[in-house]
Design an enzyme around this catalytic site. Structure first.
Site, PDB file in Angstrom:
ATOM      1  N   TYR A  96       0.827  -1.216   0.000  1.00 37.75           N
ATOM      2  CA  TYR A  96       0.000   0.000   0.000  1.00 37.75           C
ATOM      3  C   TYR A  96       0.859   1.263   0.000  1.00 37.75           C
ATOM      4  O   TYR A  96       0.419   2.318  -0.446  1.00 37.75           O
ATOM      5  CB  TYR A  96      -0.904   0.036   1.242  1.00 37.75           C
ATOM      6  N   LYS A 129       3.456 -15.304   2.754  1.00 38.82           N
ATOM      7  CA  LYS A 129       3.697 -16.059   1.523  1.00 38.82           C
ATOM      8  C   LYS A 129       5.217 -16.264   1.455  1.00 38.82           C
ATOM      9  O   LYS A 129       5.891 -15.845   0.513  1.00 38.82           O
ATOM     10  CB  LYS A 129       3.145 -15.258   0.327  1.00 38.82           C
ATOM     11  N   ASP A 173      -2.536 -18.284   0.804  1.00 39.70           N
ATOM     12  CA  ASP A 173      -3.476 -19.011  -0.058  1.00 39.70           C
ATOM     13  C   ASP A 173      -4.162 -20.136   0.714  1.00 39.70           C
ATOM     14  O   ASP A 173      -5.367 -20.367   0.583  1.00 39.70           O
ATOM     15  CB  ASP A 173      -2.786 -19.534  -1.342  1.00 39.70           C
ATOM     16  N   ASP A 198      -6.360  -7.017   4.097  1.00 48.06           N
ATOM     17  CA  ASP A 198      -7.486  -6.371   3.420  1.00 48.06           C
ATOM     18  C   ASP A 198      -8.370  -7.429   2.765  1.00 48.06           C
ATOM     19  O   ASP A 198      -9.591  -7.436   2.914  1.00 48.06           O
ATOM     20  CB  ASP A 198      -6.967  -5.378   2.366  1.00 48.06           C
ATOM     21  N   ASP A 238     -12.373  -9.172   4.178  1.00 49.42           N
ATOM     22  CA  ASP A 238     -13.615  -9.175   3.386  1.00 49.42           C
ATOM     23  C   ASP A 238     -14.138 -10.604   3.284  1.00 49.42           C
ATOM     24  O   ASP A 238     -15.334 -10.857   3.426  1.00 49.42           O
ATOM     25  CB  ASP A 238     -13.372  -8.640   1.959  1.00 49.42           C
TER      26      ASP A 238
HETATM   27  C1  IPM Z   1     -10.439  -1.092   3.964  1.00 51.84           C
HETATM   28  C2  IPM Z   1     -10.663  -0.477   2.607  1.00 51.84           C
HETATM   29  C3  IPM Z   1      -9.476   0.428   2.285  1.00 51.84           C
HETATM   30  C4  IPM Z   1      -8.223  -0.418   2.271  1.00 51.84           C
HETATM   31  C5  IPM Z   1      -9.609   1.211   0.961  1.00 51.84           C
HETATM   32  C6  IPM Z   1     -10.878   2.043   0.932  1.00 51.84           C
HETATM   33  C7  IPM Z   1      -8.402   2.063   0.691  1.00 51.84           C
HETATM   34  O1  IPM Z   1     -10.851  -1.446   1.648  1.00 51.84           O
HETATM   35  O2  IPM Z   1     -10.359  -0.344   4.958  1.00 51.84           O
HETATM   36  O3  IPM Z   1     -10.354  -2.325   4.052  1.00 51.84           O
HETATM   37  O4  IPM Z   1      -7.923  -1.087   1.270  1.00 51.84           O
HETATM   38  O5  IPM Z   1      -7.529  -0.439   3.287  1.00 51.84           O
HETATM   39 MN    MN Z   2     -10.905  -3.494   2.416  1.00 53.73          MN
END
Ligand code: IPM
Ligand code: MN
Length: 355
Positions: free
Chosen positions: A142, A189, A221, A245, A249
């Site tokens: 990032y 990884k 993975d 990240d 999700d």
């Molecule tokens: C999160 C979001 C952010 C990230 C984006 C909006 C930059 O997806 O907080 O997980 O990738 O960190």
């Molecule tokens: Mn995110």
């Protein structure tokens, strides 16, 4: 107690979910005789529109001068669809994390009894899941060097980590593991990436300081697969920015919705509490966004930044109650009746008044 809380609603559904969390916190403060001083600032596309900057100095000052900050979301499709855009709303969030030194992002994942049947994953698999990701937040790919060549037909992003960045993040993971079931998984990884090998080596060197913690090292993975296959196997997981990240999700499917996932970003300066769902532009202005992730983030704030455990627990309990009473937004209602963002907030506020 006097609480100075910064408020950064941001973009998309951010302002709508923040509004509900504010209602809930105000009524909690009223009940427990606290005084909240709200201090609102601009971030993301909302800030670009007014100041040309997604994280203006003024907003940074608000963060520095607050005891804790509640953050909505940033992002706007008008930037997503323009790969040549010079400034992006997300840059505001990234710069905020970096300037405040918020190197660790704590993202818990647990299940709600009344949602177990609704998950696309079998109840027998997700039942009992209670894990916490500690995602590194101010380094890695990032923030590494990136760019394009002169002829614009080549681009690169680099992943960089130094030992100190890994150590301070890992310490948070080890300490959390000590308070929980003393089980820590380091996700990397290391079979391919040099930064991952440095992660592994660094975490290994810390093991002696926490002899009671059982540490496992797993490839990202394989974790992506095992997280869905047997999530209750995990407890505390530490990992780099990008892996964290993506995996968080994925983990939201276990809880039932992205709309239920709170987080705390902690480090050097003021901690930021934010839902992980992002700006969800398709739902903007429709009063359908799930406010519970933001309300749960506020509960994390009361616990972590103010040591107000009773207040924090009451918020969490009422979120559970609203879910078990089916007072939920569209993302969770299935074939049943769905409630609006505001109705969910109102229901919780009403319950606080009655308790
Ligand atoms: C999160 C979001 C952010 C990230 C984006 C909006 C930059 O997806 O907080 O997980 O990738 O960190
Ligand atoms: Mn995110």
């Amino acid at each position: 107690m006097e609480l100075k809380i910064g408020l950064l609603p941001g973009d998309g559904i951010g302002p709508e979910v923040i509004k509900e969390a504010v209602k809930v916190l105000d009524s909690i403060a009223n009940k427990f005789n606290h005084k909240i001083f709200w201090n609102e600032g601009l971030v993301g596309a909302a800030a670009i529109d007014v100041t040309g900057d997604p994280y203006p100095d003024e907003t940074h000052k608000i963060c520095l001068n607050s005891d804790a900050v509640l953050f909505g979301a940033v992002g706007d499709p008008k930037y997503d669809n323009d790969p040549t855009a010079k400034i992006r709303p997300e840059e505001g969030l990234l710069r905020m994390r970096k300037k405040l030194g918020l190197y660790a992002n704590i993202r818990p994942t647990y299940t709600f009894d009344s949602l177990l049947e609704k998950s696309p994953i079998k109840k027998s698999i997700i039942q009992g899941t209670d894990l916490v990701f500690v995602r590194e937040l101010t380094g890695g790919i990032y923030f590494g060097k990136r760019g394009r060549n002169k002829t614009d037909d080549y681009a690169y992003d680099t992943c960089e980590y130094n030992v100190n960045e890994i150590k301070r993040l890992a310490k948070i993971g080890f300490e959390l593991a000590m308070k929980r079931s003393k089980k820590l998984c380091c996700i990397d990884k290391a079979n391919v990436l040099e930064t991952s090998r440095l992660w592994r080596q660094t975490v290994q060197s810390l093991e002696k300081n926490y002899p009671e913690v059982n540490v496992s090292y797993e490839f990202v993975d394989a974790v992506a697969m095992r997280l869905i296959h047997s999530p209750s196997y995990y407890d505390v997981l530490i990992t780099s920015n990008l892996f964290g990240d993506i995996l968080t999700d994925e983990a939201s499917v276990i809880s039932g919705s992205m709309g239920l996932m709170p987080s705390a970003s902690v480090g050097v300066e003021t901690s930021i509490y934010e839902p992980i769902h992002g700006s969800f532009p398709q739902a903007k202005g429709k009063n359908i966004a799930n406010p519970l992730a933001t309300i749960l983030s506020a509960s994390m704030m009361f616990e972590r930044s103010f040591n107000l455990y009773e207040e924090s627990k009451l918020i969490r309990d009422l979120v559970n109650e609203s879910i078990s009473n089916n007072i939920v937004t569209k993302d969770l209602s299935g074939d049943g009746k769905s409630f609006t963002t505001e109705e969910v907030g109102d229901w919780i506020v009403e319950r606080i008044r009655k308790k």
